[in-house]
Design an enzyme around this catalytic site. Structure first.
Site, PDB file in Angstrom:
ATOM      1  N   LYS A  94      88.825  32.220  85.189  1.00  0.00           N
ATOM      2  CA  LYS A  94      87.394  32.044  84.924  1.00  0.00           C
ATOM      3  C   LYS A  94      87.110  30.583  84.663  1.00  0.00           C
ATOM      4  O   LYS A  94      87.805  29.933  83.872  1.00  0.00           O
ATOM      5  CB  LYS A  94      87.001  32.873  83.680  1.00  0.00           C
ATOM      6  CG  LYS A  94      85.528  32.804  83.349  1.00  0.00           C
ATOM      7  CD  LYS A  94      84.724  33.778  84.179  1.00  0.00           C
ATOM      8  CE  LYS A  94      83.237  33.484  84.185  1.00  0.00           C
ATOM      9  NZ  LYS A  94      82.831  32.521  85.258  1.00  0.00           N
ATOM     10  N   LYS A 107      89.323  26.607  87.633  1.00  0.00           N
ATOM     11  CA  LYS A 107      88.215  25.679  87.893  1.00  0.00           C
ATOM     12  C   LYS A 107      88.205  25.347  89.366  1.00  0.00           C
ATOM     13  O   LYS A 107      89.250  25.391  90.023  1.00  0.00           O
ATOM     14  CB  LYS A 107      88.414  24.384  87.098  1.00  0.00           C
ATOM     15  CG  LYS A 107      87.165  23.567  86.933  1.00  0.00           C
ATOM     16  CD  LYS A 107      86.348  24.077  85.763  1.00  0.00           C
ATOM     17  CE  LYS A 107      85.008  23.392  85.641  1.00  0.00           C
ATOM     18  NZ  LYS A 107      84.351  23.735  84.366  1.00  0.00           N
ATOM     19  N   GLY A 157      78.951  27.924  87.279  1.00  0.00           N
ATOM     20  CA  GLY A 157      78.456  26.570  87.520  1.00  0.00           C
ATOM     21  C   GLY A 157      79.182  25.523  86.695  1.00  0.00           C
ATOM     22  O   GLY A 157      79.958  25.826  85.793  1.00  0.00           O
ATOM     23  N   ASP A 158      78.935  24.274  87.034  1.00  0.00           N
ATOM     24  CA  ASP A 158      79.371  23.097  86.275  1.00  0.00           C
ATOM     25  C   ASP A 158      78.484  21.962  86.801  1.00  0.00           C
ATOM     26  O   ASP A 158      77.385  22.235  87.315  1.00  0.00           O
ATOM     27  CB  ASP A 158      80.876  22.823  86.489  1.00  0.00           C
ATOM     28  CG  ASP A 158      81.454  21.830  85.482  1.00  0.00           C
ATOM     29  OD1 ASP A 158      81.752  22.228  84.356  1.00  0.00           O
ATOM     30  OD2 ASP A 158      81.573  20.631  85.829  1.00  0.00           O
ATOM     31  N   ASN A 206      71.967  20.579  82.600  1.00  0.00           N
ATOM     32  CA  ASN A 206      71.887  21.887  81.952  1.00  0.00           C
ATOM     33  C   ASN A 206      72.334  21.851  80.495  1.00  0.00           C
ATOM     34  O   ASN A 206      71.635  22.336  79.604  1.00  0.00           O
ATOM     35  CB  ASN A 206      72.736  22.888  82.758  1.00  0.00           C
ATOM     36  CG  ASN A 206      72.854  24.215  82.045  1.00  0.00           C
ATOM     37  OD1 ASN A 206      73.833  24.474  81.358  1.00  0.00           O
ATOM     38  ND2 ASN A 206      71.836  25.035  82.161  1.00  0.00           N
ATOM     39  N   SER A 220      79.204  33.686  79.981  1.00  0.00           N
ATOM     40  CA  SER A 220      79.630  34.172  81.297  1.00  0.00           C
ATOM     41  C   SER A 220      80.423  35.475  81.141  1.00  0.00           C
ATOM     42  O   SER A 220      80.259  36.414  81.917  1.00  0.00           O
ATOM     43  CB  SER A 220      80.516  33.139  81.994  1.00  0.00           C
ATOM     44  OG  SER A 220      79.732  32.151  82.626  1.00  0.00           O
TER      45      SER A 220
HETATM   46  P1  NDP Z   1      74.497  18.999  85.355  1.00  0.00           P
HETATM   47  O1  NDP Z   1      74.849  18.746  86.758  1.00  0.00           O
HETATM   48  O2  NDP Z   1      73.392  19.946  85.029  1.00  0.00           O
HETATM   49  O3  NDP Z   1      74.169  17.637  84.595  1.00  0.00           O
HETATM   50  C1  NDP Z   1      75.111  16.619  84.531  1.00  0.00           C
HETATM   51  C2  NDP Z   1      74.522  15.448  83.758  1.00  0.00           C
HETATM   52  O4  NDP Z   1      75.555  14.517  83.499  1.00  0.00           O
HETATM   53  C3  NDP Z   1      73.463  14.707  84.541  1.00  0.00           C
HETATM   54  O5  NDP Z   1      72.532  14.127  83.660  1.00  0.00           O
HETATM   55  C4  NDP Z   1      74.299  13.650  85.255  1.00  0.00           C
HETATM   56  O6  NDP Z   1      73.566  12.508  85.635  1.00  0.00           O
HETATM   57  C5  NDP Z   1      75.312  13.304  84.208  1.00  0.00           C
HETATM   58  N1  NDP Z   1      76.554  12.847  84.881  1.00  0.00           N
HETATM   59  C6  NDP Z   1      77.325  13.573  85.710  1.00  0.00           C
HETATM   60  N2  NDP Z   1      78.341  12.839  86.197  1.00  0.00           N
HETATM   61  C7  NDP Z   1      78.187  11.632  85.657  1.00  0.00           C
HETATM   62  C8  NDP Z   1      78.922  10.441  85.769  1.00  0.00           C
HETATM   63  N3  NDP Z   1      80.028  10.350  86.543  1.00  0.00           N
HETATM   64  N4  NDP Z   1      78.498   9.376  85.051  1.00  0.00           N
HETATM   65  C9  NDP Z   1      77.381   9.471  84.262  1.00  0.00           C
HETATM   66  N5  NDP Z   1      76.650  10.597  84.125  1.00  0.00           N
HETATM   67  C10 NDP Z   1      77.027  11.646  84.813  1.00  0.00           C
HETATM   68  O7  NDP Z   1      75.863  19.475  84.652  1.00  0.00           O
HETATM   69  P2  NDP Z   1      76.082  20.245  83.274  1.00  0.00           P
HETATM   70  O8  NDP Z   1      75.020  19.875  82.306  1.00  0.00           O
HETATM   71  O9  NDP Z   1      76.302  21.663  83.588  1.00  0.00           O
HETATM   72  O10 NDP Z   1      77.490  19.655  82.821  1.00  0.00           O
HETATM   73  C11 NDP Z   1      77.596  18.548  81.930  1.00  0.00           C
HETATM   74  C12 NDP Z   1      78.963  18.556  81.281  1.00  0.00           C
HETATM   75  O11 NDP Z   1      79.130  19.781  80.537  1.00  0.00           O
HETATM   76  C13 NDP Z   1      80.158  18.511  82.226  1.00  0.00           C
HETATM   77  O12 NDP Z   1      81.204  17.801  81.603  1.00  0.00           O
HETATM   78  C14 NDP Z   1      80.567  19.972  82.362  1.00  0.00           C
HETATM   79  O13 NDP Z   1      81.923  20.107  82.728  1.00  0.00           O
HETATM   80  C15 NDP Z   1      80.330  20.438  80.939  1.00  0.00           C
HETATM   81  N6  NDP Z   1      80.156  21.870  80.748  1.00  0.00           N
HETATM   82  C16 NDP Z   1      79.233  22.573  81.454  1.00  0.00           C
HETATM   83  C17 NDP Z   1      79.070  23.929  81.229  1.00  0.00           C
HETATM   84  C18 NDP Z   1      78.032  24.730  81.904  1.00  0.00           C
HETATM   85  O14 NDP Z   1      77.902  25.911  81.584  1.00  0.00           O
HETATM   86  N7  NDP Z   1      77.236  24.176  82.795  1.00  0.00           N
HETATM   87  C19 NDP Z   1      79.938  24.650  80.286  1.00  0.00           C
HETATM   88  C20 NDP Z   1      80.839  23.795  79.534  1.00  0.00           C
HETATM   89  C21 NDP Z   1      80.933  22.470  79.793  1.00  0.00           C
HETATM   90  P3  NDP Z   1      73.275  12.234  87.191  1.00  0.00           P
HETATM   91  O15 NDP Z   1      72.199  13.204  87.567  1.00  0.00           O
HETATM   92  O16 NDP Z   1      72.860  10.821  87.244  1.00  0.00           O
HETATM   93  O17 NDP Z   1      74.565  12.484  87.931  1.00  0.00           O
HETATM   94  O1  2IT Z   2      83.381  24.119  81.593  1.00  0.00           O
HETATM   95  C1  2IT Z   2      82.959  25.286  81.473  1.00  0.00           C
HETATM   96  O2  2IT Z   2      83.306  26.023  80.557  1.00  0.00           O
HETATM   97  C2  2IT Z   2      81.987  25.754  82.472  1.00  0.00           C
HETATM   98  N1  2IT Z   2      81.597  24.996  83.359  1.00  0.00           N
HETATM   99  C3  2IT Z   2      81.489  27.177  82.438  1.00  0.00           C
HETATM  100  C4  2IT Z   2      82.500  28.114  83.039  1.00  0.00           C
HETATM  101  C5  2IT Z   2      82.023  29.530  83.219  1.00  0.00           C
HETATM  102  O3  2IT Z   2      82.799  30.284  83.845  1.00  0.00           O
HETATM  103  O4  2IT Z   2      80.937  29.905  82.767  1.00  0.00           O
END
Ligand code: NDP
Ligand code: 2IT
Length: 449
Positions: free
Chosen positions: A94, A130, A169-170, A245, A381
């Site tokens: 997952k 992943k 998603g991520d 997100n 999830s």
């Molecule tokens: P999104 O794609 O919704 O948003 C990502 C954000 O981070 C954007 O503002 C983006 O800016 C910025 N970003 C991404 N890459 C870079 C980079 N290389 N340098 C600077 N800024 C960057 O992703 P999420 O909000 O879902 O994910 C954000 C973080 O949270 C990640 O590390 C992800 O692994 C983690 N995460 C996400 C989960 C989820 O459920 N979605 C769960 C647990 C962890 P820009 O638009 O300019 O690229």
């Molecule tokens: O980093 C994370 O935990 C996620 N992007 C969410 C993974 C999931 O299966 O909901």
């Protein structure tokens, strides 16, 4: 500054370096976990006897494949995609899918490795995996995104299943992408297998509160860390990096709990809004219009935008890195500490460099590592999978309450485990140790597989 590794662990780490050349993020994630495990091996010699650490560091399966697709002008593009099925001791693989041009095997392996321990901490039956691609979704039309997702799933479907591997998603993958991926999976397999992907739309098997879950969960974890120090979020000034997100829903929950978020960002720059970020405006720009964060200042008098700014230079009580790996360096940590920051909760995965983590811990900052603090997303999830399995659909309130209980439990587990291993208040040691123990015990029980 690099902390030393236990003498039993050093050769294991050297082997990881040798077997996975060039995968620096993966090396970093492994090292951080191994640094916590010395005392665990002393107390539980069975893990060394069964070579549990060596086995955990080697993915069960790694899939790398070509994704050809056509843009709206009819030009052909070739991307590379990955799915790393890391560990299934506790349940089906997952973890999310990341679409970002920086993606290569080392990023997906670091994320998959972290996911093993994070998922163990949730207490829910999910293993770690992943995936992702070096595809850049920025500026692409819906039709292009759809063709890319369809092409990717045309290969990936054969490795997935509700009891096998369940992506979500991520970065760069939200409900729109999950929709296209699910549609293609359904078409190819001729099965309406809701539980094969999470993060689905509410009309077609998604869970209420999944969209909000990672950001909300990070703030619930933060609140517990503050409570443990007899503090609260009320009246605290916060900065949240990113504007995706995780960042958006962290901002929403901080606001609900009485804190004030004055800054957020994207990879181009930083927004500062001393009155408090206008969340409705931010959502409109990021979720509906899918534009850059700098547009915010055009519509919000009094706010400022700094191109290439460093968000951590802004004085705050609480910092939430919610963008990407290694976005908060040792230098940034020093600035935050000097400015009086008391708590850091990682919404992103591994956003703080090892030096940064050390500085926070040494300064007594309440530091919630990603694998604990951002586990609310994957937890919800797993709640989505539960609802799909029972063909049920829970209310927002019920789902959010389950999420809150899970985050409170994760906090308690990390806190108590850190205490038990002689490192009170060190959530890094608590999370790594508690996560490892759960997976390790399951692996020992299941024999050499
Ligand atoms: P999104 O794609 O919704 O948003 C990502 C954000 O981070 C954007 O503002 C983006 O800016 C910025 N970003 C991404 N890459 C870079 C980079 N290389 N340098 C600077 N800024 C960057 O992703 P999420 O909000 O879902 O994910 C954000 C973080 O949270 C990640 O590390 C992800 O692994 C983690 N995460 C996400 C989960 C989820 O459920 N979605 C769960 C647990 C962890 P820009 O638009 O300019 O690229
Ligand atoms: O980093 C994370 O935990 C996620 N992007 C969410 C993974 C999931 O299966 O909901």
């Amino acid at each position: 500054m690099v902390a030393g590794l236990d003498e039993k662990l050093e050769p294991i780490y050297q082997d990881v370096l040798r077997r996975n050349p060039g995968e620096t993020e993966f090396h970093q994630a492994v090292r951080e976990v191994l640094e916590s495990l010395g005392p665990v091996l002393v107390r539980y010699p069975e893990f060394a006897e069964h070579k549990i650490i060596q086995r955990i560091c080697e993915p069960e399966r790694q899939i790398i494949f070509r994704v050809p697709w056509q843009d709206d002008q009819g030009h052909t593009h070739i991307n590379r995609a990955f799915r790393v099925e890391f560990n299934s001791a506790l349940g089906p693989y997952k973890g999310g899918m990341r679409f970002h041009p920086s993606v290569y095997l080392g990023i997906i392996k670091f994320l998959g490795f972290e996911q093993i321990f994070k998922n163990a901490l949730t207490g829910l039956p999910i293993g770690g995996g992943k995936g992702g691609s070096d595809f850049d979704p920025k500026g692409r039309s819906d039709a292009e995104i759809m063709r890319f997702c369809q092409s990717l799933m045309t290969e990936l479907y054969r490795y997935l299943g509700e009891h096998t591997d369940v992506p979500a998603g991520d970065i760069g993958v939200g409900q729109r992408e999950i929709g296209y991926l699910f549609g293609q999976y359904k078409r190819i397999t001729n099965r309406y297998e809701s539980g094969v992907l999470t993060g689905k739309g509410l009309d077609w098997g998604g869970s209420r509160a999944r969209t909000e879950a990672t950001g909300y969960g990070t703030v619930f974890f933060l609140e517990e860390m503050l409570k443990a120090r007899s503090k609260s979020l009320v009246g605290k000034t916060c900065v949240v990096s990113g504007s995706g997100n995780v960042a958006i829903y962290a901002i929403e929950k901080i606001r609900e709990l009485g804190g004030k978020v004055i800054a957020c960002s994207d990879s181009n720059g930083v927004i500062l809004d001393e009155k408090g970020i206008d969340l409705e405006l931010l959502k409109e720009i990021k979720e509906i219009e899918r534009r850059r964060v700098k547009v915010y200042v055009e519509r919000r008098p009094g706010s400022t935008y700094v191109e290439d700014g460093v968000i951590w230079d802004i004085p705050c009580d609480v910092a939430l890195p919610c963008a990407t790996q290694n976005e908060l360096t040792g230098k940034d940590a020093r600035t935050l500490v000097a400015n009086g920051c008391i708590a850091v909760a990682e919404g992103a995965n591994m956003p703080t460099t090892p030096e940064g983590v050390r500085i926070f811990l040494d300064a007594g900052v309440a530091f919630g590592p990603g694998k604990a603090a951002n586990a609310g997303g994957v937890s919800t999830s797993a709640l989505e999978m539960q609802q799909n399995a029972s063909r049920d659909s829970w209310s927002f309130e019920h789902t959010e309450e389950r999420l809150r209980e899970i985050m409170v439990n994760i906090h308690r587990t990390c806190y108590e485990t850190a205490d038990e291993f002689g490192q009170p208040g060190n959530y890094v040691v608590g999370a790594n140790t508690a996560g490892f123990l759960k997976v390790g015990r399951a692996m020992v029980a299941m024999g050499l597989i």
